[in-house]
Write an enzyme that holds these catalytic residues in place. Structure first.
Site, PDB file in Angstrom:
ATOM      1  N   ASP A 191       0.861  -1.173   0.000  1.00  0.00           N
ATOM      2  CA  ASP A 191       0.000   0.000   0.000  1.00  0.00           C
ATOM      3  C   ASP A 191       0.900   1.227   0.000  1.00  0.00           C
ATOM      4  OD1 ASP A 191      -2.260   1.585   0.045  1.00  0.00           O
ATOM      5  OD2 ASP A 191      -3.214   0.476   1.664  1.00  0.00           O
TER       6      ASP A 191
ATOM      7  N   GLU B 188     -17.142  10.075   4.393  1.00  0.00           N
ATOM      8  CA  GLU B 188     -16.648   8.748   4.756  1.00  0.00           C
ATOM      9  C   GLU B 188     -15.679   8.317   3.668  1.00  0.00           C
ATOM     10  OE1 GLU B 188     -19.727   5.791   4.904  1.00  0.00           O
ATOM     11  OE2 GLU B 188     -20.657   6.456   3.044  1.00  0.00           O
TER      12      GLU B 188
END
Length: 885
Positions: free
Chosen positions: A276, A623
């Site tokens: 990542d 979100e």
């Protein structure tokens, strides 16, 4: 990924001393094996790596891998996103966000969707290739999707990217998506899926770079790893992304227990592992894991542990290939380990054909225009229809007749943000709910008033008269400067005076133009008080007032909320608006919320209406991934409350008090505690982030053009207070499998416009020896008056302290005409009959196995809806240990 910085990695690397040294060797002969498309990918990669210098190999483990001209190797950027369509690459088909696709419970459909996404990646790759074959970021064929992390807690902002809370459902969708995206030829994949984020990763966002998770062995086996196992062993995903967090003391991208023992040794994974983004920098940054002291040691640790490719940013030292060279020269990293990583990366590239001539290979029929086509948008519409979940219906829906006057109200009624979610592309023909209702009811009088913002007062267009060019306001308008690229870089290519911060395109739809604009001047307000600002463009923007940054969404994939600022009426205020423009979308303009602006216009509109459609919920501004959100109920892209934000709730209650029928349409990526709405409103629709054509699907559902068939892939709880702490990764008390309370809407819930009845269960045997399988069958009848689709769900329950309440072990989505009956068969494996003990061991114990087949769990929703279904029981003789997955 971590926040995207504007870098031109290839240029930086090519200008570095390392890259300069790499050009000293002689070019290969035309007969080199790696140049032969008929040779195996493994042989080609072996030959190529053998010809590369250390410096060249060091450049190839970065996600922005530069070209190697002397070897004829084009540059390749490994970073592409495709959760629900080609993301961040301009116009593309935008399907419902992953959580919405999960609500279809239709794996065949999602296989088709993923195949289309793969086609569009091929098209974008062809459209964007440089003359030497190099490919930019987001236009490659290595797709960092799907996300098969378990949505264990609805407070996680990135849960919208997942397939929900259940490991079995997630496994089935993960397999369908990967197989559809990659195609059926593993030696020549259409695209490569990088399944993420391995492993035990699902928030909170704020601590992901330093959190060390210690999951129980039971939860690892039962919950966190099954979907990854299926992705690797069944779907044969050719790439995997490791996570930010640490697991049992070791960062996920340096965790040999997961990357070596489980992934490569036990599961026989032979693809590549990508970190990542900035996860390797976390190895040495003192504010993160700080596992090692230097970038060189971080690179060495990552590669020796099983990570092959480093996604990073220019600001972090691990981005520099020089660190890899130093790691080898200092004896920290054996060059053979680097060779193995580079070999795996070039095997992937050879299989994809990135070094082969354009127009060759099994995917040669795909053209550069095969994206965002009418057929693809039709598939997005069908997916949106199947994703919609009718949470509650007291008989209002479907509408019995076309309303004469409809009041459409709410912050998500007419915004593209509510359609696309995060990690998204740009829909060329977006249909909001307002658009959909207007098209479906062309003869109705339809009014639209926002009524409220998501968490603040509603926004409206700023009038031209509010702007002036200087502090004395001697001349109207704003100074506008237009730049050639998206980063306001260099000298302006055009300067002019605009009356407002607006932008309209006149280019063809297909034109992929990129530019950026800066407007500067002054703003006059008539009323003192708090103001908020928003720019309605589909791309990034920033707004400064009196040199204060009040709205920052510069990176469209990294949104933050706006900030209220107090303005006075006694003087003009300096204003600066900066915006990125891509594609051909129109109606891009600056808006504000003024002091005293509020719900009254919405109430006047509602007073004249026969029907009120309130479209609320959230957007990916609130979100999402590691964000800054300044609003009650939110923290770092995650949520602290599951309630509908207070301004929306207050307006909804006032609208209900009018006595007019109110339909609540929710657009969001996670569960919401709409307890009041369930108790008071006649109809509630969960639309998720339904994709570019989502508004049409919502309007059609309201009209009754199809019967809803979506089912919840997550539990809707009554309150976040019903859950364990968010930071606790233990599964006790979480999800339908181990939650002991009464949910608002259970996992698997969804209403229909027709009724389905179930026969008693039949079995091919009633007694089963432990370790053997069985077959269970049921007849399902559409006993209603209209055609519809039922999602038939099979749940298993075992007694004992280690067993969950129940577990989903099978499902089938079936279309039935009114009055039609169909027999469905389910193969019940030993795995479905098993339990996992505290040590993570899986076994099939002796005793009863209770089965339920129905249109949901045998659990009522808060409104009292209980699905029809049928229960049966098997007896298991003896006990047997079975493999964990």
């Amino acid at each position: 990924m971590h926040k995207v910085l504007s870098v031109v990695a290839t240029v930086a690397i090519l200008l570095s001393p390392v890259a300069a040294l790499a050009q000293q060797s002689a070019p290969p002969s035309a007969s080199a094996i790696y140049l032969d498309p008929t040779a195996s990918a493994e042989a080609r990669a072996t030959d190529l790596v053998s010809r590369m210098t250390l410096a060249e190999k060091a450049t190839q483990i970065q996600h922005g891998a530069p070209a190697i001209p002397r070897l004829g190797v084009p540059g390749y950027n490994w970073w592409s996103e495709g959760l629900h369509g080609v993301a961040r690459a301009g116009e593309a088909t935008v399907f419902p966000q992953a959580i919405g696709m999960a609500a279809t419970w239709d794996t065949d459909l999602i296989h088709q969707v993923a195949n289309v996404i793969g086609v569009e990646f091929r098209a974008k790759n062809l459209e964007d290739r440089a003359p030497d074959g190099s490919t930019r970021q987001y236009r490659g064929l290595t797709v960092w999707s799907p996300n098969v992390n378990i949505f264990r807690d609805p407070r996680w902002g990135r849960g919208q990217e997942t397939w929900g809370e259940d490991p079995f459902l997630t496994s089935r969708f993960g397999v369908a998506f990967i197989e559809g995206l990659q195609g059926d030829d593993p030696l020549h994949p259409q695209a490569i899926a990088a399944v993420k984020h391995f492993a035990v990763h699902s928030g909170p966002e704020a601590g992901r770079h330093r959190d060390d998770i210690h999951p129980s062995p039971r939860d690892v086996t039962e919950t966190y790893l099954p979907a990854f196992h299926a992705a690797v062993t069944e779907a044969h995903a050719q790439a995997l992304m490791c996570a930010y967090n640490a697991i049992d003391g070791a960062p996920a991208c340096a965790n040999t227990d997961y990357l070596q023992r489980r992934l490569r040794d036990d599961w026989k994974f032979d693809g590549h592992v990508v970190s990542d983004c900035a996860a390797i920098a976390d190895f040495y940054l003192p504010t993160s894991h700080a596992t090692v002291p230097t970038p060189e040691e971080a690179v060495a640790l990552a590669l020796k542990s099983g990570t092959d490719l480093i996604c990073d940013f220019m600001a972090n030292g691990t981005f520099k290939p020089e660190n890899t060279v130093k790691a080898v020269e200092q004896g920290l990293l054996p060059e053979s380990v680097l060779d193995a990583a580079v070999h795996r990366l070039f095997v992937a590239r050879m299989r994809l054909g990135t070094l082969d001539p354009v127009g060759t290979g099994p995917w040669a029929a795909i053209t550069a225009t095969d994206y965002d086509t009418p057929a693809h948008r039709d598939l997005a519409l069908q997916t949106a229809r199947e994703s919609l979940v009718l949470l509650k219906n007291d008989g209002l829906l479907p509408l019995k007749a076309a309303p004469r006057r409809i009041a459409v109200i709410g912050p998500n009624a007419n915004t593209v943000e509510a359609l696309v979610g995060n990690y998204n592309g740009t829909p060329s023909h977006p249909v909001t709910v307002l658009d959909g209702l207007k098209a479906r009811y062309p003869d109705a009088e339809i009014s639209f008033v926002e009524g409220t913002g998501w968490v603040a007062p509603p926004l409206e267009d700023i009038p031209d008269l509010a702007f002036c060019q200087d502090a004395a306001c001697a001349a109207p308008g704003l100074k506008a400067e237009e730049f050639a690229g998206p980063d306001l870089a260099g000298a302006p290519v055009a300067s002019r005076t605009d009356l407002n911060a607006k932008f309209a395109w006149g280019s063809p739809v297909r034109q992929e133009r990129e530019t950026s604009i800066r407007w500067t001047g002054f703003l006059k307000v008539a009323e003192p008080g708090q103001y908020r600002f928003r720019y309605t463009g589909a791309n990034g923007y920033r707004v400064f007032v009196d040199d204060v940054l009040v709205a920052d969404v510069w990176d469209a994939a990294w949104p933050t909320s706006d900030t209220a600022i107090d303005l006075t009426a006694d003087r003009p205020h300096a204003i600066r608006v900066e915006a990125i423009q891509k594609g051909s979308r129109a109606s891009q303009k600056l808006q504000w919320s003024r002091p005293g602006s509020g719900a009254e216009p919405a109430m006047r509109s509602a007073a004249d209406a026969d029907l009120i459609v309130f479209v609320g919920g959230l957007t990916s501004k609130f979100e999402g991934e590691e964000m800054v959100v300044q609003a009650p109920g939110f923290a770092g892209g995650d949520r602290t409350s599951l309630d509908l934000p207070a301004p929306q709730q207050q307006l909804l209650e006032r609208l209900h008090a009018t006595g007019k029928p109110v339909i609540l349409v929710l657009a969001n990526g996670s569960a919401m505690s709409v307890n009041w709405a369930d108790a008071h409103l006649p109809a509630i629709i969960e639309a998720w982030y339904p994709g570019g054509q989502g508004g049409q699907a919502v309007a059609e559902l309201i009209a009754g053009d199809f019967s809803p068939s979506g089912r919840l892939p997550v539990t809707f709880y009554k309150s976040a207070d019903d859950l364990p702490p968010f930071t606790d990764y233990g599964m006790d008390g979480r999800t339908y499998r181990r939650f002991q309370g009464a949910p608002l809407y259970p996992f698997g819930h969804g209403l229909s416009y027709t009724r389905f009845d179930y026969s008693p269960l039949t079995f091919d045997r009633r007694d089963v020896a432990a370790g053997e399988g069985a077959k269970v069958s049921v007849e399902v009848t559409n006993s209603g008056s209209r055609d519809g689709a039922e999602v038939v769900q099979l749940y298993a329950s075992r007694p004992g302290p280690d067993a969950p309440v129940r577990s989903l072990v099978g499902f089938q989505r079936v279309e039935l005409k009114a009055g039609e009956t169909r027999r469905l068969d389910f193969d019940l494996s030993a795995l479905a009959m098993s339990v996992v003990d505290a040590q993570g061991r899986r076994s099939v114990p002796a005793g009863p196995l209770t089965l339920w087949i129905g249109g949901g769990q045998p659990v009522p929703s808060a409104g009292g809806d209980t699905p029809s279904g049928s229960e049966g029981r098997l007896m298991i003789r003896g006990s047997a240990d079975i493999p964990a997955f």
